[in-house]
Design an enzyme around this catalytic site. Structure first.
Site, PDB file in Angstrom:
ATOM      1  N   PHE A 138      34.736  19.185  21.381  1.00 21.01           N
ATOM      2  CA  PHE A 138      33.402  19.863  21.653  1.00 21.01           C
ATOM      3  C   PHE A 138      32.498  19.064  22.363  1.00 21.01           C
ATOM      4  O   PHE A 138      31.981  18.195  21.527  1.00 21.01           O
ATOM      5  CB  PHE A 138      32.962  20.819  20.275  1.00 21.01           C
ATOM      6  CG  PHE A 138      31.787  21.574  20.778  1.00 21.01           C
ATOM      7  CD1 PHE A 138      32.051  22.900  21.289  1.00 21.01           C
ATOM      8  CD2 PHE A 138      30.574  21.166  20.672  1.00 21.01           C
ATOM      9  CE1 PHE A 138      31.183  23.857  21.445  1.00 21.01           C
ATOM     10  CE2 PHE A 138      29.332  21.891  21.050  1.00 21.01           C
ATOM     11  CZ  PHE A 138      29.637  23.203  21.351  1.00 21.01           C
ATOM     12  N   ASP A 223      31.277  10.393  22.554  1.00 14.06           N
ATOM     13  CA  ASP A 223      30.214  11.436  22.500  1.00 14.06           C
ATOM     14  C   ASP A 223      29.903  11.264  21.166  1.00 14.06           C
ATOM     15  O   ASP A 223      30.608  11.826  19.988  1.00 14.06           O
ATOM     16  CB  ASP A 223      30.995  12.904  22.560  1.00 14.06           C
ATOM     17  CG  ASP A 223      30.106  14.033  22.289  1.00 14.06           C
ATOM     18  OD1 ASP A 223      29.170  13.762  21.611  1.00 14.06           O
ATOM     19  OD2 ASP A 223      30.572  15.084  22.724  1.00 14.06           O
ATOM     20  N   LYS A 252      21.135  15.198  18.611  1.00 18.55           N
ATOM     21  CA  LYS A 252      20.982  15.660  17.280  1.00 18.55           C
ATOM     22  C   LYS A 252      19.891  14.705  16.635  1.00 18.55           C
ATOM     23  O   LYS A 252      18.720  15.006  16.709  1.00 18.55           O
ATOM     24  CB  LYS A 252      22.299  15.835  16.619  1.00 18.55           C
ATOM     25  CG  LYS A 252      23.223  16.876  17.248  1.00 18.55           C
ATOM     26  CD  LYS A 252      24.243  17.062  16.380  1.00 18.55           C
ATOM     27  CE  LYS A 252      25.092  18.325  16.826  1.00 18.55           C
ATOM     28  NZ  LYS A 252      24.433  19.847  16.699  1.00 18.55           N
TER      29      LYS A 252
END
Length: 401
Positions: A138, A223, A252
Site C-alpha cells: 500500500f 516506503d 504519519k
C-alpha cells in the site's frame, strides 16, 4: 452537537469515503481520548500510527504554539529556518543527504516515484522508467501511488491506471530478479506491509534486494510512511536490517499529528531534481516543520524510543500468549509497536467489542487486527487490552459450543 446529530450532518455534507466508528472524539491527553459524552478510550490506533507522542505532548504543543505566533506559511519561494533545521536533523540521523517536504505519505511516495524516474531518465534515457512494487503493498490513494499499490481491490474503478508498474511477491528475491529488465528504474517496497496485514520483510531478503539493486544500478525505495519515526523500535525501520535504501519516504508520525511528508535521498539521486521538476505549495511550511523538529527532539532523546521497544516486546508477548490459548487466533506478527493479530472470525466485530470496553483498535482487511498505539503506551494499558481480548475471545469460543 450530540453524536447522533453530528453523524447525520456528516452523512449530509461529507463524501462517503470512510467507515467511521459511532463516536465523536473531542479531546485527547496522553494515550487517551474522550468522546462528546465524556467517555474515555485508550487509543491503540494513534490516528493510524500518527500521534506517536500521544495527545497533547507538552513539547509538541509548545513548539506549535510558538511557531503559530511567528509564521505559519510563506511558500518555498523563500528560505525558512524551521524547514532547514528539520531537513538537517533528518539527514544527520539517516542515510540521506537531501530532503523534499510535502504534506502526506502519498505525496512523499509520488515524489519518490518521480525522483527515481527522473534519475533513471537522466542517466539511461526515457525508456528506463518501470518500477517494481510488491503484491499486497500500500503506497497511497493518488493515481500514481494507487497504481504502485499491489492490491486490485483499491484499484478497482480507477482504470486506466498509470503505466510502468509491475508486481512481485513480497519476500521473494528470485521473483524480483526475474522481473528486472533494462527498463527497470526502481524497486519500491515497505519493510513491513502495514496496511496489507503487517507482514515483516525477512532480513536476508532486504539485504539481498539491496545487493541486487546495486548490481543492476536500480534504485531501492523504502516506503517508511508507517514504519518510520520510531514505530518499530529504531528511528527508521531500515536500521534493523543492516542495509539502507537510496530513497525513503516518511509521513504519519513525522509531525506528531500535524500533516507533513518527506522524501529523503542520497545526494547522487537527489541531484535529478532541479527547480521546476517537482514542488509543493504547502510542503515544508514552518508550522509543520516546527512540529516535526519537536517530534524528532523527543525521539532522539532516546527515552521514548527505548520505552517503545519494551512496550512492543510486551505487546507481542501478550498477543502471542492469547494465540496459544485461543484457536480463533491464527497468527501474531509485527515489529515494535506495529503489531497484528490474524483471526478466523470477522475482525470488525472485535473492533466493536473493544470500543464498547473503552479501547480503540482497528483492522486491516476482514480478519487482521492492527495495534499501533502511541510510543508512550504503558504496561497497565497493554494489560487492559490483553484482558479485554481474552474476554472477547473466551465469549466467542463459549458461544460457538
Amino acid at each position: 452537537m450530540p453524536t447522533g446529530e453530528l453523524r447525520l450532518n456528516a452523512e449530509q455534507y461529507l463524501m462517503n469515503t470512510y467507515t467511521r466508528q459511532p463516536i465523536s472524539i473531542v479531546r485527547g491527553r496522553g494515550t487517551k481520548v474522550y468522546d462528546l459524552e465524556g467517555r474515555e478510550y485508550i487509543d491503540f490506533v494513534a490516528g493510524i500510527a500518527v500521534t506517536l507522542l500521544g495527545h497533547g505532548h507538552p513539547d509538541l504543543v509548545l513548539a506549535i504554539q510558538k511557531q503559530v505566533q511567528h509564521l505559519i506559511h510563506t511558500s518555498n519561494l523563500y528560505y525558512t529556518e524551521p524547514q532547514v533545521r528539520l531537513a538537517q536533523t533528518l539527514v544527520e540521523h539517516s542515510f540521506a543527504q537531501k530532503v523534499f517536504f510535502c504534506n502526506s505519505g502519498a505525496e512523499a511516495n509520488e515524489a519518490a516515484i518521480k525522483l527515481s524516474r527522473k534519475y533513471s531518465c537522466d542517466k539511461y534515457g526515457a525508456d528506463r522508467y518501470e518500477i517494481i512494487t510488491m503484491k499486497n503493498s500500500f503506497h497511497g490513494r493518488t493515481l500514481a501511488t494507487l497504481t504502485a499499490t499491489g492490491q486490485e481491490k483499491v484499484q478497482k474503478g480507477f482504470a486506466p491506471l498509470m503505466p510502468g508498474f509491475s508486481y512481485v511477491t513480497f519476500n521473494d528475491l528470485s521473483e524480483v530478479e526475474r522481473a528486472m529488465t533494462s527498463k527497470t528504474a526502481a524497486v519500491m517496497l515497505e519493510p513491513i506491509q502495514a496496511e496489507g496485514g503487517v507482514y515483516v520483510a525477512d532480513r536476508g531478503y532486504l539485504q539481498g534486494l539491496q545487493e541486487l539493486c546495486r548490481e543492476r544500478d536500480v534504485l531501492l525505495i523504502f516506503d517508511e510512511v508507517q514504519t518510520g519515526m520510531g514505530r518499530t523500535g529504531t528511528l527508521f525501520c531500515y536500521e534493523q536490517f543492516g542495509m539502507q535504501p537510496d530513497i525513503m519516504t516518511l509521513a504519519k508520525g513525522l509531525g506528531g499529528g500535524v500533516p507533513i511528508g518527506a522524501c529523503l535521498a542520497t545526494d547522487a539521486v537527489a541531484r535529478a531534481f532541479s527547480p521546476g521538476t517537482h514542488a509543493s505549495t504547502f510542503g515544508g511550511n514552518p508550522l509543520a516543520c516546527a512540529a516535526g523538529s519537536a517530534v524528532l527532539r523527543v525521539l532522539l532523546d532516546g527515552k521514548i524510543l527505548e520505552k517503545g521497544r519494551r512496550m512492543g516486546e510486551s505487546l507481542a508477548k501478550g498477543l502471542t500468549a492469547l494465540k496459544e490459548r485461543h484457536r480463533l487466533v491464527k497468527d501474531v506478527r509485527g515489529l515494535g509497536l506495529l503489531q497484528a493479530m490474524e483471526l478466523d472470525i470477522d475482525a470488525k466485530t472485535v473492533v466493536a467489542d473493544c470500543l464498547a470496553r473503552g479501547l480503540l483498535i482497528n483492522c486491516t482487511g476482514d480478519h487482521v487486527l492492527r495495534f499501533v498505539p502511541p510510543l508512550i503506551i504503558a504496561e497497565p494499558e497493554i494489560s487492559r487490552l490483553l484482558k479485554a481480548l481474552e474476554q472477547i475471545f473466551s465469549h466467542r469460543t463459549t458461544a460457538t459450543h
